[in-house]
Write an enzyme that holds these catalytic residues in place. Structure first.
Site, PDB file in Angstrom:
ATOM      1  N   LYS A 282       0.667  -1.394  -0.190  1.00  0.00           N
ATOM      2  CA  LYS A 282       0.563  -0.314  -0.064  1.00  0.00           C
ATOM      3  C   LYS A 282       1.222   1.506   0.073  1.00  0.00           C
ATOM      4  O   LYS A 282       0.385   1.812  -0.926  1.00  0.00           O
ATOM      5  CB  LYS A 282      -1.012   0.062   1.108  1.00  0.00           C
ATOM      6  CG  LYS A 282      -2.437  -0.646   1.073  1.00  0.00           C
ATOM      7  CD  LYS A 282      -3.328  -1.063   2.023  1.00  0.00           C
ATOM      8  CE  LYS A 282      -4.565  -1.936   1.743  1.00  0.00           C
ATOM      9  NZ  LYS A 282      -5.911  -0.972   2.953  1.00  0.00           N
TER      10      LYS A 282
ATOM     11  N   ASP B 169     -10.189   3.119   1.294  1.00  0.00           N
ATOM     12  CA  ASP B 169     -10.471   2.797   2.707  1.00  0.00           C
ATOM     13  C   ASP B 169     -11.213   3.493   4.096  1.00  0.00           C
ATOM     14  O   ASP B 169     -12.004   3.283   4.118  1.00  0.00           O
ATOM     15  CB  ASP B 169      -9.509   2.546   3.596  1.00  0.00           C
ATOM     16  CG  ASP B 169      -8.591   1.098   2.665  1.00  0.00           C
ATOM     17  OD1 ASP B 169      -9.182   0.178   2.204  1.00  0.00           O
ATOM     18  OD2 ASP B 169      -7.511   0.985   3.024  1.00  0.00           O
TER      19      ASP B 169
END
Ligand code: ATR
Length: 291
Positions: free
Chosen positions: A81, A118
């Site tokens: 990420k 997210d």
């Protein structure tokens, strides 16, 4: 053909017809193909969503390879990420703020932009589950990893007075407060977390504690106000020890699977310009796996 493939299979042409993907290492456990493929079919979009195992040593090749294969984009999961960022052409403000990317999209010219859905996923699921969650008091976020950053970025977009963060390693909580807190995040000492529950409208566990194979989160809910909400991002099991105890006290609870679904819906919209329809029974079927 399985939707879980190796990077070599994809780049050699052994696997064709991929329109989107998730990269990670390992990625065998990923539920994302189970979400996206029915959505693609429902929207009448041709192509498959595949989980691609990309070890760190070949990460640099992923963006050019997926661009050449004509993918609309891909999701990024552990451990890539943050490592993916130098390989992208542009970053959306939220991804820059979080220092992490979970969605990459290619534009028509092949330019790769990193996004992060997210935080959107965290908030969308909370609002869908408990529309009247209390915003008159601060939220209490437990943990200081990537998931805590996402939760805090989401919560800072809400009309809360402020957000409290507590973490076993206090320095990581301090870092989040100073890097993304915009003066609205205060650090609570780990030893004081039980008392902090009393002042919180929302209590959110963003650590892996409570997950199958991990010890439970030790958090005393005795001080919780009757209208407070307890949210656990762990979804395996769906009802963690924390949520079971919250429910026993009559508190409203939010399970973790929905955040995964909502971040995926937001990613789908970035790639295909429309929010996917969730087929009836799809979420119940996934939930049943984790009960
Ligand atoms: P992610 O990026 O998925 O959120 P992470 O960066 O590994 O995962 O963060 C895990 C979180 O769980 C951290 O807040 C970690 O606390 P530390 O920063 O002190 O390590 C927390 N955590 C994990 N195991 C823990 C334990 N046994 N007790 C308390 N906190 C724990």
């Amino acid at each position: 053909m399985s939707d879980h493939v190796s990077f070599a299979d994809l780049t050699s042409g052994a696997v064709t017809g991929t329109i989107a993907a998730v990269i990670g290492h390992p990625v065998g456990h990923s539920l994302s193909p189970n979400l996206h493929n029915p959505w693609l079919a429902g929207a009448g979009i041709e192509g498959r969503y595949r989980a691609v195992d990309v070890p760190p040593e070949v990460l640099a090749g992923a963006v050019p390879a997926f661009r050449d294969l004509g993918l609309k984009g891909f999701n990024v999961t552990v451990p890539h990420k943050t490592a993916i960022i130098p390989h992208l052409d542009a970053l959306a403000p939220v991804a820059r703020q979080m220092g992490a990317v979970n969605v990459v999209a290619f534009d028509e010219a092949g330019k790769a932009t990193g996004y992060n859905t997210d935080g959107t996923g965290f908030m969308a699921h909370l609002k869908a589950s408990v529309p009247d969650w209390p915003v008159d008091r601060p939220a209490l976020v437990i943990g200081a990893g990537g998931a805590a950053r996402a939760a805090i970025v989401g919560l800072l977009g809400e009309p809360l007075p402020f957000v409290m963060i507590t973490n076993r390693s206090r320095d990581k909580a301090e870092a989040i407060a100073s890097e993304i807190g915009r003066g609205r995040v205060t650090v609570v000492d780990w030893a004081d977390r039980h008392a902090a529950v009393g002042g919180a409208g929302l209590v959110a566990n963003t650590t892996s504690l409570g997950m199958k194979g991990q010890p439970p989160l030790e958090l005393d809910l005795a001080a919780a106000a009757a209208d407070s909400v307890v949210y656990d991002i762990v979804y395996q099991p769906l009802m963690t020890d924390l949520l079971t105890r919250a429910e026993a006290r009559g508190l409203r609870t939010v399970t973790g699977l929905g955040m995964l679904v909502e971040q995926a819906r937001a990613a789908f919209r970035i790639w295909f310009g429309q929010l996917p329809e969730v087929p009836e029974g799809q979420i119940a079927e996934l939930e049943a796996r984790f009960r």
